[in-house]
Enzyme design. Structure first.
Site, PDB file in Angstrom:
ATOM      1  N   LYS A   1      -2.805   1.509  -1.615  1.00 17.02           N
ATOM      2  CA  LYS A   1      -1.586   2.253  -1.307  1.00 17.02           C
ATOM      3  C   LYS A   1      -0.600   1.353  -0.600  1.00 17.02           C
ATOM      4  CE  LYS A   1      -0.266   6.126   1.488  1.00 17.02           C
ATOM      5  NZ  LYS A   1      -0.627   6.865   2.650  1.00 17.02           N
TER       6      LYS A   1
ATOM      7  N   LYS B   1      -4.530  -0.037   2.731  1.00 19.72           N
ATOM      8  CA  LYS B   1      -3.297   0.701   2.984  1.00 19.72           C
ATOM      9  C   LYS B   1      -2.356  -0.204   3.768  1.00 19.72           C
ATOM     10  CE  LYS B   1      -1.334   4.799   5.075  1.00 19.72           C
ATOM     11  NZ  LYS B   1      -1.591   6.113   5.655  1.00 19.72           N
TER      12      LYS B   1
HETATM   13  C1  PBG Z   1      -0.571   9.057   6.935  1.00 19.34           C
HETATM   14  C2  PBG Z   1      -0.276   9.007   5.497  1.00 19.34           C
HETATM   15  C3  PBG Z   1       0.898   8.444   4.969  1.00 19.34           C
HETATM   16  C4  PBG Z   1       0.868   8.676   3.588  1.00 19.34           C
HETATM   17  C5  PBG Z   1      -0.333   9.349   3.297  1.00 19.34           C
HETATM   18  N1  PBG Z   1      -1.045   9.533   4.506  1.00 19.34           N
HETATM   19  C6  PBG Z   1       2.070   7.802   5.601  1.00 19.34           C
HETATM   20  C7  PBG Z   1       1.931   6.931   6.749  1.00 19.34           C
HETATM   21  O1  PBG Z   1       0.967   6.173   6.873  1.00 19.34           O
HETATM   22  O2  PBG Z   1       2.832   6.999   7.574  1.00 19.34           O
HETATM   23  C8  PBG Z   1       1.975   8.259   2.657  1.00 19.34           C
HETATM   24  C9  PBG Z   1       2.053   8.887   1.325  1.00 19.34           C
HETATM   25  C10 PBG Z   1       3.352   8.729   0.621  1.00 19.34           C
HETATM   26  O3  PBG Z   1       4.268   8.006   1.064  1.00 19.34           O
HETATM   27  O4  PBG Z   1       3.489   9.364  -0.432  1.00 19.34           O
HETATM   28  N2  PBG Z   1      -1.825   9.016   7.419  1.00 19.34           N
END
Ligand code: PBG
Length: 331
Positions: free
Chosen positions: A253, A199
């Protein structure tokens, strides 16, 4: 030309629709889709998210209706994300452990219906903390190990409420192993873990943070725990650890800007591998389509096919209900 080509003409197979279908290497089906939905307090509430056209925050009763719709469409999994009331956000994200929080209530209500659908819940503290970070903090420092303890308890609470797959999205070190042993210790051996393995600290999460209200709360950025977009080998090391610690599935991601990572993880580990087409990717396709600059539906299908081509076994996408409907009609 014949001398140059020697009879080898690539376009021959492309000349008709039936032939293109015959030689198609990759397919997109409804079984590839995970549908992320947003939850909000109340009943009969469907609150638009301005930066995510067609996406709404749903009260639990509405989420139950969407779950029925998802099952009817054949979507295998729903992913649940809460918009937590500001009054319930605090420095330690204690609402994450409330067995009656929005996510837990939604899990329980949806599970009551006995649908043939899985529930994926996000393990991280950001929807619940007053500072918008995924972990516990001491000043400006994220406390890794203390956070992991709390994430384990959050995961147990979610599985107890009916979650099938736990999705740790926090990027703390050691959380997959700790959550696995906490689940096993509680007799929850069947709960699956889909790790947000690679991520990245990304600008593409902006609309999601609108949807769960963390653009307003987030202090600073998440670069001390989410990955640097310049790195690839580091994703391999993250995956090695997650798999060794007990992840059942791994995820990359954001999605489209990181297809090289999807490909490399799938190629290296042969694990069930997923990609998250995140909110910013969704918003960009909508924005360009709304301006008449691209054909939104074709761009949607092309982007989803790209994930499959790169080796993804499935995609978390806000387009899920739309594409599932289109695939059903195309049959
Ligand atoms: C947070 C989380 C995020 C997303 C999923 N879980 C955002 C972040 O890390 O601030 C993003 C998903 C998206 O942008 O569609 N734990």
């Amino acid at each position: 030309m014949d001398e140059i080509l020697g009879g080898r003409r690539m376009r021959r197979n492309r000349r008709a629709d039936w032939s293109r279908r015959l030689v198609r290497e990759t397919t997109l089906t409804v079984n590839d889709l995970i549908w992320p939905i947003f939850l909000v307090e109340g009943s009969n509430v469907r609150q638009p998210v301005p930066s995510m056209p067609d996406v709404k925050r749903l009260s639990v009763d509405e989420a139950v209706r969407e779950a029925e719709k998802a099952e009817a469409l054949g979507i295998p999994v729903l992913a649940l994300f809460p918009y937590t009331d500001d009054a319930l956000r605090d420095a330690t994200g204690s609402e994450a452990l409330n067995s009656n929080n929005l996510v837990c209530r939604a899990c329980r209500e949806i599970k009551k219906l006995g649908l043939n659908i899985g529930l994926l819940t996000d393990v991280a503290l950001d929807p619940y903390t007053s500072h918008g970070h995924d972990g516990l903090m001491d000043g400006e420092t994220i406390l890794n190990d203390e956070t992991v303890d709390q994430l384990c308890r959050q995961a147990l609470t979610q599985v107890d409420a009916g979650a099938d797959i736990i999705g740790p999205s926090d990027m703390m070190d050691g959380r997959i192993g700790a959550i696995r042993s906490a689940l096993d210790g509680a007799g929850m051996r069947d709960a699956q873990i889909m790790s947000y393995t690679a991520k990245y600290a990304s600008a593409f999460y902006g609309p999601f943070r609108d949807a769960i209200g963390t653009n307003a709360t987030l202090v600073g950025d998440k670069r001390t725990y989410q990955m640097d977009c310049a790195n690839t080998d580091e994703a391999i090391r993250e995956a090695e650890l997650d798999i060794a610690e007990g992840a059942d599935m791994i995820m990359v991601k954001p999605g489209l800007p990181y297809l090289d990572i999807v490909w490399r993880l799938k190629d290296t580990f042969r694990m069930p591998t997923y990609a998250y087409q995140v909110s910013g990717e969704y918003a960009m396709i909508h924005a360009a389509a709304n301006n008449g600059w691209i054909d939104g539906e074709r761009a949607m299908l092309e982007s989803l096919m790209a994930f499959k081509r790169a080796g993804a076994d499935g995609i978390l996408t806000y387009f899920a209900p739309k594409v599932a409907g289109m695939l059903a009609k195309a049959k």
